[in-house]
Design a protein around this motif. Sequence first.
Motif, short mmCIF file in Angstrom:
data_model
loop_
_atom_site.label_atom_id
_atom_site.label_comp_id
_atom_site.label_asym_id
_atom_site.label_seq_id
_atom_site.Cartn_x
_atom_site.Cartn_y
_atom_site.Cartn_z
N ALA A 1 0.85 -1.19 0.00
CA ALA A 1 0.00 0.00 0.00
C ALA A 1 0.88 1.24 0.00
O ALA A 1 2.03 1.22 0.45
CB ALA A 1 -0.92 0.01 1.21
N ARG B 1 -2.62 -1.89 -3.10
CA ARG B 1 -3.73 -1.08 -2.62
C ARG B 1 -3.19 0.32 -2.32
O ARG B 1 -2.69 0.57 -1.22
CB ARG B 1 -4.34 -1.66 -1.34
CG ARG B 1 -4.73 -3.13 -1.43
CD ARG B 1 -5.17 -3.64 -0.07
NE ARG B 1 -5.43 -5.07 -0.07
CZ ARG B 1 -5.80 -5.77 1.01
NH1 ARG B 1 -5.91 -5.15 2.20
NH2 ARG B 1 -6.05 -7.06 0.93
N GLN C 1 -1.61 3.34 4.55
CA GLN C 1 -2.42 2.40 5.33
C GLN C 1 -2.79 3.06 6.65
O GLN C 1 -1.94 3.60 7.35
CB GLN C 1 -1.64 1.12 5.59
CG GLN C 1 -2.40 0.11 6.45
CD GLN C 1 -1.71 -1.23 6.50
OE1 GLN C 1 -2.11 -2.17 5.83
NE2 GLN C 1 -0.64 -1.33 7.29
N ASN D 1 -5.12 1.84 1.62
CA ASN D 1 -5.64 0.74 2.43
C ASN D 1 -6.29 1.38 3.66
O ASN D 1 -5.61 1.70 4.64
CB ASN D 1 -4.53 -0.22 2.83
CG ASN D 1 -5.06 -1.60 3.16
OD1 ASN D 1 -5.96 -2.10 2.49
ND2 ASN D 1 -4.49 -2.23 4.17
#
Length: 349
Positions: free
Chosen positions: A183, A207, A186, A210
């Motif tokens: 990510a 991602r 996050q 996240n």
Amino acid sequence: MRALLFVLCSATVYADEIIVRDADSLRTALRDLKPGTTLKLAPGDYPGGHSVGGVEKLTIEALDPKNRPHFKGGGNAWHFSCCNNLTLRNLRVSGQTGNGLNLDDGGELTKPVTGITIEHVEVSDIGPKGNHDGIKCSGLDGLTIRDCTLTGWGGQGIDFVGCHQSLITGCRFIGKEGFTASAAIQLKGGTSDVIVEKCHFTHAGERPLNLGGSTGLPYFRPQGVKYEATRLIVRDNVIEGSLCAAAFVGVDGAEFTGNTILFPTKWIFRILQETREPGFIPCRNVRIKDNRIVFRRVQVQIDINIGSDTAPETFRFEKNHWFAEDKPQASKPRLPTEEQDGVYGADPR
């Protein structure tokens, strides 16, 4: 006029300001830091591996903002523990095997560190493989990360564990081949009231955002909450590439508004639950509004990946512009709830 106290090695020391010109004088300056000290670092290369604990109102910045000091290697470039009102400005860090910057509350879960500012910092080549973060933050409140650039990391570009009332703004996240980025940002472990705005993500991990995550219960701040994150705002960002634009993971309440999403390669969003302890709430209560979403149907065949033990029926979609560039007539997504005033098939760029 501030009085000159003493000259030590190649560091010039004033009552509240130390001009550091090389690695030796930096080590000397760090031995006896006092609250309110400003370290101004001359251009050049410095080793990583520095630790500072319990020093308040400390500022570490470039002497020449156009020629930033560069911290190379080490486990962490810098580790700051319990340093309230810390400012880091106009620095470069790269090549660390652990994290680039590590900032925490010293494990005092009920005593968050407050007032940290990180701005105009470049972080690159962290890891490259494994859970190694560009900027790791645990137990921080009132944190601002502004106009930073992160390029190549093994875990997360910026990782928040139990951070609150904080802002990430104007940052750039650029993924790099050979780095196992999961990510770019996050937000987990009880994180709340965080704004992510005006950032640019380019192939920034699986991602890029996240929102939530998976955290061991002993690391939550505060202890006892039943969500990974809550009251998150993600607005006015540009997200290019990656498997998806954003994943909502055990979050209880978020707004995702005014963002531009360009060409995710598998899904547009993910709704997931990774923490399944007793009493933990399902991922829920997310508003997705006024976003511009451009994708290709040859890549995105499932618009939203919905995992088990989630509450997708609580997600709201409003006034988003969806455009499948290679197949405009197939632009309308399949969503878990009916969208209000969505626009489909017209290029929003």
